[in-house]
Motif scaffolding. Sequence first.
Motif, PDB file in Angstrom:
ATOM      1  N   ILE A 207       0.695  -1.243   0.011  1.00  0.00           N
ATOM      2  CA  ILE A 207       0.041   0.002  -0.005  1.00  0.00           C
ATOM      3  C   ILE A 207       0.986   1.471   0.215  1.00  0.00           C
ATOM      4  N   PRO A 208       2.054   1.485   0.583  1.00  0.00           N
ATOM      5  CA  PRO A 208       2.673   2.535   0.577  1.00  0.00           C
ATOM      6  C   PRO A 208       3.511   2.598  -0.769  1.00  0.00           C
ATOM      7  N   ALA A 209       3.656   1.330  -1.651  1.00  0.00           N
ATOM      8  CA  ALA A 209       4.159   1.442  -2.845  1.00  0.00           C
ATOM      9  C   ALA A 209       3.136   2.150  -3.873  1.00  0.00           C
ATOM     10  N   ILE A 210       1.857   1.987  -3.271  1.00  0.00           N
ATOM     11  CA  ILE A 210       0.716   2.591  -4.331  1.00  0.00           C
ATOM     12  C   ILE A 210       0.347   4.177  -3.941  1.00  0.00           C
ATOM     13  N   THR A 211       0.417   4.398  -2.654  1.00  0.00           N
ATOM     14  CA  THR A 211       0.287   5.925  -2.162  1.00  0.00           C
ATOM     15  C   THR A 211       1.454   6.799  -2.513  1.00  0.00           C
ATOM     16  N   MET A 212       2.802   6.289  -2.372  1.00  0.00           N
ATOM     17  CA  MET A 212       3.895   7.204  -2.539  1.00  0.00           C
ATOM     18  C   MET A 212       3.919   8.125  -3.738  1.00  0.00           C
ATOM     19  N   ARG A 213       3.070   7.783  -4.541  1.00  0.00           N
ATOM     20  CA  ARG A 213       3.245   8.779  -5.818  1.00  0.00           C
ATOM     21  C   ARG A 213       2.246   9.960  -5.962  1.00  0.00           C
ATOM     22  N   THR A 214       1.257   9.567  -4.934  1.00  0.00           N
ATOM     23  CA  THR A 214       0.090  10.577  -5.191  1.00  0.00           C
ATOM     24  C   THR A 214       0.151  11.906  -4.819  1.00  0.00           C
ATOM     25  N   PHE A 215       0.939  12.444  -3.827  1.00  0.00           N
ATOM     26  CA  PHE A 215       1.217  13.915  -3.966  1.00  0.00           C
ATOM     27  C   PHE A 215       2.724  13.991  -4.064  1.00  0.00           C
ATOM     28  N   ALA A 216       3.624  13.251  -3.710  1.00  0.00           N
ATOM     29  CA  ALA A 216       5.032  13.471  -3.925  1.00  0.00           C
ATOM     30  C   ALA A 216       5.520  13.606  -5.435  1.00  0.00           C
ATOM     31  N   GLU A 217       4.897  12.926  -6.226  1.00  0.00           N
ATOM     32  CA  GLU A 217       5.031  13.104  -7.709  1.00  0.00           C
ATOM     33  C   GLU A 217       4.567  14.411  -8.082  1.00  0.00           C
ATOM     34  N   GLU A 218       3.466  15.025  -7.660  1.00  0.00           N
ATOM     35  CA  GLU A 218       2.936  16.312  -8.135  1.00  0.00           C
ATOM     36  C   GLU A 218       3.806  17.250  -7.730  1.00  0.00           C
TER      37      GLU A 218
ATOM     38  N   LEU B  93     -10.424  -2.803   6.342  1.00  0.00           N
ATOM     39  CA  LEU B  93     -10.425  -1.484   7.197  1.00  0.00           C
ATOM     40  C   LEU B  93      -8.962  -1.153   7.477  1.00  0.00           C
ATOM     41  N   LEU B  94      -8.209  -2.416   7.624  1.00  0.00           N
ATOM     42  CA  LEU B  94      -6.693  -2.186   7.780  1.00  0.00           C
ATOM     43  C   LEU B  94      -6.287  -1.667   6.498  1.00  0.00           C
ATOM     44  N   ALA B  95      -6.606  -1.969   5.346  1.00  0.00           N
ATOM     45  CA  ALA B  95      -6.247  -1.488   4.048  1.00  0.00           C
ATOM     46  C   ALA B  95      -6.339   0.248   4.022  1.00  0.00           C
ATOM     47  N   ALA B  96      -7.541   0.503   4.388  1.00  0.00           N
ATOM     48  CA  ALA B  96      -7.996   1.977   4.624  1.00  0.00           C
ATOM     49  C   ALA B  96      -7.240   2.684   5.488  1.00  0.00           C
ATOM     50  N   VAL B  97      -6.751   2.307   6.524  1.00  0.00           N
ATOM     51  CA  VAL B  97      -5.604   3.069   7.483  1.00  0.00           C
ATOM     52  C   VAL B  97      -4.417   3.110   6.891  1.00  0.00           C
ATOM     53  N   PHE B  98      -3.918   1.986   6.157  1.00  0.00           N
ATOM     54  CA  PHE B  98      -2.498   2.075   5.617  1.00  0.00           C
ATOM     55  C   PHE B  98      -2.695   3.018   4.413  1.00  0.00           C
ATOM     56  N   ALA B  99      -3.663   3.186   3.495  1.00  0.00           N
ATOM     57  CA  ALA B  99      -3.768   4.020   2.509  1.00  0.00           C
ATOM     58  C   ALA B  99      -3.691   5.286   3.269  1.00  0.00           C
ATOM     59  N   ALA B 100      -4.398   5.898   4.108  1.00  0.00           N
ATOM     60  CA  ALA B 100      -4.384   7.013   4.876  1.00  0.00           C
ATOM     61  C   ALA B 100      -3.103   7.515   5.363  1.00  0.00           C
ATOM     62  N   ILE B 101      -2.367   6.574   5.943  1.00  0.00           N
ATOM     63  CA  ILE B 101      -1.000   6.846   6.575  1.00  0.00           C
ATOM     64  C   ILE B 101       0.049   6.940   5.250  1.00  0.00           C
ATOM     65  N   GLY B 102      -0.355   6.213   4.126  1.00  0.00           N
ATOM     66  CA  GLY B 102       0.460   6.392   2.931  1.00  0.00           C
ATOM     67  C   GLY B 102       0.137   7.822   2.088  1.00  0.00           C
ATOM     68  N   ILE B 103      -0.960   8.246   2.320  1.00  0.00           N
ATOM     69  CA  ILE B 103      -1.314   9.867   1.643  1.00  0.00           C
ATOM     70  C   ILE B 103      -0.786  10.749   2.564  1.00  0.00           C
ATOM     71  N   PHE B 104      -0.879  10.482   3.532  1.00  0.00           N
ATOM     72  CA  PHE B 104      -0.197  11.614   4.562  1.00  0.00           C
ATOM     73  C   PHE B 104       1.372  11.634   4.217  1.00  0.00           C
ATOM     74  N   ALA B 105       2.020  10.476   4.193  1.00  0.00           N
ATOM     75  CA  ALA B 105       3.395  10.523   4.089  1.00  0.00           C
ATOM     76  C   ALA B 105       3.917  11.104   2.839  1.00  0.00           C
ATOM     77  N   SER B 106       2.932  10.935   1.790  1.00  0.00           N
ATOM     78  CA  SER B 106       3.253  11.624   0.310  1.00  0.00           C
ATOM     79  C   SER B 106       3.115  13.031   0.653  1.00  0.00           C
ATOM     80  N   ALA B 107       2.158  13.197   1.468  1.00  0.00           N
ATOM     81  CA  ALA B 107       2.110  14.803   1.207  1.00  0.00           C
ATOM     82  C   ALA B 107       3.155  15.690   1.961  1.00  0.00           C
ATOM     83  N   ILE B 108       3.801  15.109   2.895  1.00  0.00           N
ATOM     84  CA  ILE B 108       4.816  15.855   3.526  1.00  0.00           C
ATOM     85  C   ILE B 108       6.227  15.702   2.954  1.00  0.00           C
TER      86      ILE B 108
END
Length: 241
Positions: free
Chosen positions: A64-75, A144-159
């Motif tokens: 899931i971090p591999a999926i989310t890592m590009r969301t904001f960092a790439e932008e 639900l676990l995947a939903a939490v991990f995705a939220a963590i990944g989105i936050f990590a990508s935003a910072i």
Amino acid sequence: MFAILRKEFNAFLSSPVAYVVIGVFLVATGLFVWVFPDSSVLEYGYADLQTLFNIAPWIFLFLIPAITMRTFAEEKKAGTIELLLTRPLTDGQIIGGKYLACLLLALLALVPTLLYYYSVYQLGNPIGNIDSAATVGSYIGLALLAAVFAAIGIFASAITRDQIIAFLVAVVGCFLVYSGFDSLASVFDGAPAYYISQLGIAAHYRDISKGLIDSRDLLYFISLIVGLLVATRLVLQSRNW
């Protein structure tokens, strides 16, 4: 928000990311459930999918971090984040669209595992000798676990603007939330150990996996997801400070 969701999800499907994530997840879970003798359902002798639900969180912890890592960092790295933020969309809609696209891809990886359930159902003696309620609860807990991990990944990508850093921060964050509190609780005894373990995901995930959907567990997951998405929104809004 749905336009962002469509755009992000189509971007996943038009790149190797979606197929690699789903392929790795299915190969890894398939090996543990059916092949490796120490965890194989065929060797275990009981008609359940506990192996799948024990190993899936650890695989999701990296995928899931591999999926989310590009969301904001790439932008941010490409310089398109300002263009995105100046569109007639709120920060919440942008975050929601990207978050749901990542979560949808993670949940898509779970769909083929329903074949595991059907196979174990048919292999049971007698046929159907499997705790379906616990299996449904485990799938809900995993979602639900995947939903939490995705939220963590989105936050990590935003910072950060670096995808690798976003990936590492998300992996560490997921690990701490999933296993860190359990490890810390093992240092204590009695009530302190119980309350510390309740701060982590693992305890709530185990409860739901038993087929008992408790409102307290649902409230925990929802609160954690909302809190992380609000934190992500604050990170985006910090550009105006």
